[in-house]
Write a protein that holds these residues in place. Structure first.
Motif, PDB file in Angstrom:
ATOM      1  N   THR A 247       0.614  -1.502   0.082  1.00 36.54           N
ATOM      2  CA  THR A 247       0.064  -0.325  -0.096  1.00 36.54           C
ATOM      3  C   THR A 247       0.851   1.412   0.076  1.00 36.54           C
ATOM      4  N   THR A 248       2.258   1.096   0.381  1.00 36.66           N
ATOM      5  CA  THR A 248       3.674   2.143  -0.087  1.00 36.66           C
ATOM      6  C   THR A 248       3.007   2.361   1.267  1.00 36.66           C
ATOM      7  N   LEU A 249       2.032   3.031   2.500  1.00 37.05           N
ATOM      8  CA  LEU A 249       2.181   3.968   3.731  1.00 37.05           C
ATOM      9  C   LEU A 249       2.969   2.498   4.746  1.00 37.05           C
ATOM     10  N   PRO A 250       3.374   4.102   5.313  1.00 39.20           N
ATOM     11  CA  PRO A 250       4.186   3.420   6.290  1.00 39.20           C
ATOM     12  C   PRO A 250       4.140   2.774   7.111  1.00 39.20           C
ATOM     13  N   LEU A 251       4.716   1.883   7.697  1.00 39.17           N
ATOM     14  CA  LEU A 251       4.236   0.926   8.630  1.00 39.17           C
ATOM     15  C   LEU A 251       4.282   1.353   9.734  1.00 39.17           C
ATOM     16  N   HIS A 252       4.282   2.457  10.730  1.00 41.17           N
ATOM     17  CA  HIS A 252       4.260   3.000  11.916  1.00 41.17           C
ATOM     18  C   HIS A 252       2.721   3.407  11.579  1.00 41.17           C
ATOM     19  N   ARG A 253       1.938   3.958  10.232  1.00 47.97           N
ATOM     20  CA  ARG A 253       1.019   4.198  10.535  1.00 47.97           C
ATOM     21  C   ARG A 253      -0.261   3.018  10.711  1.00 47.97           C
ATOM     22  N   ILE A 254       0.159   2.090   9.666  1.00 48.46           N
ATOM     23  CA  ILE A 254      -0.833   0.694  10.061  1.00 48.46           C
ATOM     24  C   ILE A 254      -0.675   0.468  11.822  1.00 48.46           C
ATOM     25  N   GLN A 255       0.704   0.403  12.455  1.00 49.23           N
ATOM     26  CA  GLN A 255       0.524  -0.353  14.042  1.00 49.23           C
ATOM     27  C   GLN A 255      -0.378   0.098  14.462  1.00 49.23           C
ATOM     28  N   ALA A 256      -0.553   2.221  13.891  1.00 49.91           N
ATOM     29  CA  ALA A 256      -1.386   2.803  15.159  1.00 49.91           C
ATOM     30  C   ALA A 256      -2.651   2.509  14.776  1.00 49.91           C
ATOM     31  N   VAL A 257      -3.544   1.980  13.516  1.00 52.72           N
ATOM     32  CA  VAL A 257      -4.181   1.534  13.003  1.00 52.72           C
ATOM     33  C   VAL A 257      -4.694   0.518  13.940  1.00 52.72           C
ATOM     34  N   ALA A 258      -4.453  -0.376  14.104  1.00 53.20           N
ATOM     35  CA  ALA A 258      -4.468  -1.484  14.438  1.00 53.20           C
ATOM     36  C   ALA A 258      -4.011  -1.603  15.968  1.00 53.20           C
ATOM     37  N   SER A 259      -3.427  -0.732  16.410  1.00 54.68           N
ATOM     38  CA  SER A 259      -3.291  -0.584  17.812  1.00 54.68           C
ATOM     39  C   SER A 259      -4.491   0.394  18.898  1.00 54.68           C
ATOM     40  N   PHE A 260      -5.115   1.134  17.993  1.00 54.34           N
ATOM     41  CA  PHE A 260      -6.530   1.892  18.240  1.00 54.34           C
ATOM     42  C   PHE A 260      -7.896   1.414  18.388  1.00 54.34           C
ATOM     43  N   TYR A 261      -7.449   0.478  17.327  1.00 57.46           N
ATOM     44  CA  TYR A 261      -9.488  -0.473  17.370  1.00 57.46           C
ATOM     45  C   TYR A 261      -9.286  -1.931  18.454  1.00 57.46           C
ATOM     46  N   PRO A 262     -10.070  -2.376  19.569  1.00 51.76           N
ATOM     47  CA  PRO A 262      -9.452  -2.541  20.588  1.00 51.76           C
ATOM     48  C   PRO A 262     -10.268  -3.990  19.640  1.00 51.76           C
ATOM     49  N   HIS A 263     -10.853  -4.444  18.841  1.00 57.36           N
ATOM     50  CA  HIS A 263     -11.068  -5.813  17.950  1.00 57.36           C
ATOM     51  C   HIS A 263     -10.056  -5.882  16.665  1.00 57.36           C
ATOM     52  N   PHE A 264      -8.488  -5.281  16.634  1.00 58.85           N
ATOM     53  CA  PHE A 264      -7.596  -6.136  16.553  1.00 58.85           C
ATOM     54  C   PHE A 264      -6.720  -6.271  17.461  1.00 58.85           C
ATOM     55  N   ARG A 265      -5.503  -7.505  17.390  1.00 56.95           N
ATOM     56  CA  ARG A 265      -5.332  -8.609  17.984  1.00 56.95           C
ATOM     57  C   ARG A 265      -4.069  -8.412  17.340  1.00 56.95           C
ATOM     58  N   LEU A 266      -2.294  -8.136  18.616  1.00 55.04           N
ATOM     59  CA  LEU A 266      -1.401  -7.885  17.708  1.00 55.04           C
ATOM     60  C   LEU A 266      -0.532  -9.088  18.244  1.00 55.04           C
ATOM     61  N   ARG A 267      -1.331  -9.915  18.161  1.00 52.46           N
ATOM     62  CA  ARG A 267      -0.675 -10.884  19.371  1.00 52.46           C
ATOM     63  C   ARG A 267      -1.669 -12.283  19.363  1.00 52.46           C
ATOM     64  N   PRO A 268      -1.116 -13.597  19.074  1.00 54.38           N
ATOM     65  CA  PRO A 268      -2.258 -14.501  19.226  1.00 54.38           C
ATOM     66  C   PRO A 268      -3.126 -14.464  20.401  1.00 54.38           C
ATOM     67  N   ALA A 269      -4.479 -15.062  20.493  1.00 55.18           N
ATOM     68  CA  ALA A 269      -5.292 -15.282  20.994  1.00 55.18           C
ATOM     69  C   ALA A 269      -4.817 -16.159  22.434  1.00 55.18           C
ATOM     70  N   PRO A 270      -5.193 -15.618  23.221  1.00 51.59           N
ATOM     71  CA  PRO A 270      -4.466 -17.049  24.718  1.00 51.59           C
ATOM     72  C   PRO A 270      -5.783 -18.052  24.330  1.00 51.59           C
ATOM     73  N   GLN A 271      -5.297 -18.933  25.420  1.00 51.14           N
ATOM     74  CA  GLN A 271      -6.006 -20.067  25.114  1.00 51.14           C
ATOM     75  C   GLN A 271      -7.548 -19.616  26.329  1.00 51.14           C
ATOM     76  N   ARG A 272      -7.107 -18.781  26.631  1.00 49.01           N
ATOM     77  CA  ARG A 272      -9.043 -19.136  27.170  1.00 49.01           C
ATOM     78  C   ARG A 272      -8.719 -16.720  27.705  1.00 49.01           C
ATOM     79  N   ALA A 273      -9.959 -16.456  28.132  1.00 43.67           N
ATOM     80  CA  ALA A 273      -9.978 -14.616  27.923  1.00 43.67           C
ATOM     81  C   ALA A 273     -10.834 -14.939  29.354  1.00 43.67           C
ATOM     82  N   VAL A 274     -10.157 -14.317  30.357  1.00 44.82           N
ATOM     83  CA  VAL A 274     -11.355 -13.572  31.158  1.00 44.82           C
ATOM     84  C   VAL A 274     -11.811 -12.555  30.840  1.00 44.82           C
ATOM     85  N   LYS A 275     -12.906 -11.979  31.126  1.00 44.03           N
ATOM     86  CA  LYS A 275     -13.096 -10.447  31.414  1.00 44.03           C
ATOM     87  C   LYS A 275     -14.318 -10.344  32.986  1.00 44.03           C
ATOM     88  N   MET A 276     -13.294  -8.992  33.074  1.00 45.51           N
ATOM     89  CA  MET A 276     -14.227  -8.617  34.112  1.00 45.51           C
ATOM     90  C   MET A 276     -14.697  -6.603  34.228  1.00 45.51           C
TER      91      MET A 276
END
Length: 95
Positions: A29-58
């Motif tokens: 896309t010729t977008l800078p990597l830091h811009r893509i990472q900024a968008v990915a880290s802004f939205y909580p539904h994107f994961r930057l690491r693999p999902a854990p086997q279990r997730a607990v939400k309080m």
């Protein structure tokens, strides 16, 4: 090109957004990597690491906060392990 759709497609395929795929997207896309990472880290539904086997939400809303949720969250995080992600969310309707 819609960056959000591109990120969504990558996450649907891998279950998260691998660094190598984000680099490849930046080249395509010729977008800078830091811009893509900024968008990915802004939205909580994107994961930057693999999902854990279990997730607990309080619940982090006011009624649960007043009932001691922060203390419970600290204890849960202290005794948690790497296979379990412990986090907060809005009302679960279980109080």
């Amino acid at each position: 090109m819609n960056l959000l759709n591109e990120l969504k497609a990558i996450q649907e395929h891998y279950g998260y957004l691998p660094e190598g795929e984000l680099r490849a997207l930046a080249q395509r896309t010729t977008l800078p990597l830091h811009r893509i990472q900024a968008v990915a880290s802004f939205y909580p539904h994107f994961r930057l690491r693999p999902a854990p086997q279990r997730a607990v939400k309080m619940c982090a809303d006011l009624p649960c906060h007043l009932a001691g949720a922060p203390r419970l969250l600290r204890v849960a995080r202290r005794y948690g392990h790497t296979e379990c992600e412990i986090g907060t969310t809005s009302c679960l309707g279980r109080c």
